[in-house]
Scaffold this motif. Structure first.
Motif, mmCIF file in Angstrom:
data_model
loop_
_atom_site.group_PDB
_atom_site.id
_atom_site.type_symbol
_atom_site.label_atom_id
_atom_site.label_comp_id
_atom_site.label_asym_id
_atom_site.label_seq_id
_atom_site.Cartn_x
_atom_site.Cartn_y
_atom_site.Cartn_z
ATOM 1 N N ASN A 1 -35.514 26.666 8.208
ATOM 2 C CA ASN A 1 -33.952 26.946 8.134
ATOM 3 C C ASN A 1 -34.072 27.456 6.947
ATOM 4 O O ASN A 1 -32.735 27.502 6.663
ATOM 5 N N PHE B 1 -34.580 26.399 4.289
ATOM 6 C CA PHE B 1 -34.379 25.050 3.207
ATOM 7 C C PHE B 1 -34.374 25.210 1.701
ATOM 8 O O PHE B 1 -34.229 24.242 0.619
ATOM 9 N N ALA C 1 -33.029 17.224 6.533
ATOM 10 C CA ALA C 1 -32.040 17.936 7.322
ATOM 11 C C ALA C 1 -32.629 19.149 8.398
ATOM 12 O O ALA C 1 -32.221 19.024 9.021
ATOM 13 N N GLU C 2 -34.030 19.409 8.638
ATOM 14 C CA GLU C 2 -34.464 19.743 10.201
ATOM 15 C C GLU C 2 -34.312 19.107 10.694
ATOM 16 O O GLU C 2 -33.524 19.030 11.778
ATOM 17 N N CYS C 3 -34.308 17.215 10.921
ATOM 18 C CA CYS C 3 -33.742 16.866 12.105
ATOM 19 C C CYS C 3 -32.455 16.675 11.783
ATOM 20 O O CYS C 3 -31.937 17.282 13.272
ATOM 21 N N GLU D 1 -30.799 19.600 11.746
ATOM 22 C CA GLU D 1 -30.226 20.868 12.533
ATOM 23 C C GLU D 1 -30.787 20.971 14.019
ATOM 24 O O GLU D 1 -30.225 21.260 14.455
ATOM 25 N N SER D 2 -31.566 19.781 14.433
ATOM 26 C CA SER D 2 -31.901 19.785 15.540
ATOM 27 C C SER D 2 -30.529 19.193 16.219
ATOM 28 O O SER D 2 -30.335 19.444 17.396
ATOM 29 N N ILE E 1 -27.328 19.718 15.144
ATOM 30 C CA ILE E 1 -27.101 20.344 15.353
ATOM 31 C C ILE E 1 -27.193 21.362 16.861
ATOM 32 O O ILE E 1 -25.987 21.632 17.282
ATOM 33 N N ASP E 2 -28.048 22.305 17.158
ATOM 34 C CA ASP E 2 -28.336 22.664 18.158
ATOM 35 C C ASP E 2 -28.442 21.831 19.251
ATOM 36 O O ASP E 2 -27.570 22.733 19.789
ATOM 37 N N ARG F 1 -24.670 21.972 19.864
ATOM 38 C CA ARG F 1 -23.920 24.179 19.976
ATOM 39 C C ARG F 1 -24.803 23.990 21.080
ATOM 40 O O ARG F 1 -23.463 24.593 22.005
ATOM 41 N N THR G 1 -24.114 24.172 10.055
ATOM 42 C CA THR G 1 -25.859 24.379 9.468
ATOM 43 C C THR G 1 -25.997 22.825 8.704
ATOM 44 O O THR G 1 -24.963 22.589 7.873
ATOM 45 N N ALA G 2 -26.987 22.941 8.179
ATOM 46 C CA ALA G 2 -27.621 21.320 7.708
ATOM 47 C C ALA G 2 -27.539 21.226 6.551
ATOM 48 O O ALA G 2 -26.731 20.138 5.520
#
Length: 213
Positions: free
Chosen positions: A43, A45, A60-62, A64-65, A67-68, A71, A180-181
């Motif tokens: 994403n 990064f 950071a990927e987690c 982002e999850s 955040i999703d 959202r 965003t992360a």
């Protein structure tokens, strides 16, 4: 006295977050190196210099999850970042192993304060990152202040040594629609530096200045 790890029951949210990290780690090992990861899987990064290790990218990927999920629910998202003020002194005097044991003791003990937030992971720079979704900035600031007071008033034991420590804490709170992360991590890094520069052992809310009850 020797160091022993506390047995603390973990929330379903925490276990879910840790399972995500475990899955990301397995994927990382299978791909063998950062250069084999596609830009879509990260994403964006790969262009973020503040992500210094594989572990940081996994977190950071987690994030982002998280955040999703926020959202989709039309909720806010927040990050609390905790830095032990005496980290360099402890590491240089007693060694990194002792400091890591102290980090683990802190990680386990703060779950009683986190309650429903209940997710946390250490970044490569040693800061403890606590993401969550929903709630107001005032609620998250009160949580951050409770964490700060808990750390300050407690005695912490690692490798048979009792430490009295304090922590600088940063809070970033925003709409998940705009989050965003990388943005959350950058803003939390800015706020934690501001807290340290203002004297440490304090809570700093990114972009806001108000008293925490």
């Amino acid at each position: 006295m020797t160091y022993t790890q506390r047995n603390v029951s973990k929330s379903a949210t925490l276990l879910n977050f840790e399972n995500r990290l475990s899955e990301r780690r397995e994927q990382w090992l299978q791909r063998r190196s950062l250069h084999q990861l596609s830009s879509s899987s990260l994403n964006g990064f790969t262009d973020s210099s503040f992500l210094e290790s594989a572990e940081d990218i996994e977190i950071a990927e987690c994030l982002e999850s998280v955040i999703d999920e926020a959202r989709v629910a039309c909720e806010t998202v927040s990050v609390i970042r905790v830095r032990i003020d005496q980290s360099q002194e402890i590491s240089s005097t007693y060694g990194t192993d002792c400091y890591q044991h102290l980090q683990n003791e802190l990680y386990q003990s703060l779950f009683s304060v986190l309650n429903h937030a209940g997710v946390a992971a250490y970044l490569s720079d040693g800061d403890l990152l606590i993401p969550d979704q929903g709630g107001s900035v005032e609620e998250k600031a009160r949580l951050g202040e409770r964490l700060r007071r808990q750390i300050e008033k407690s005695s912490w034991t690692a490798d048979g040594i009792v430490f009295d420590i304090t922590a600088s804490i940063a809070l970033v709170h925003m709409s998940a629609a705009n989050a965003t992360a990388p943005l959350l991590l950058k803003r939390s890094a800015t706020a934690i530096l501001q807290a340290v520069e203002l004297g440490a052992n304090r809570l700093e809310v990114y972009g806001s200045w108000f008293a925490v009850a």
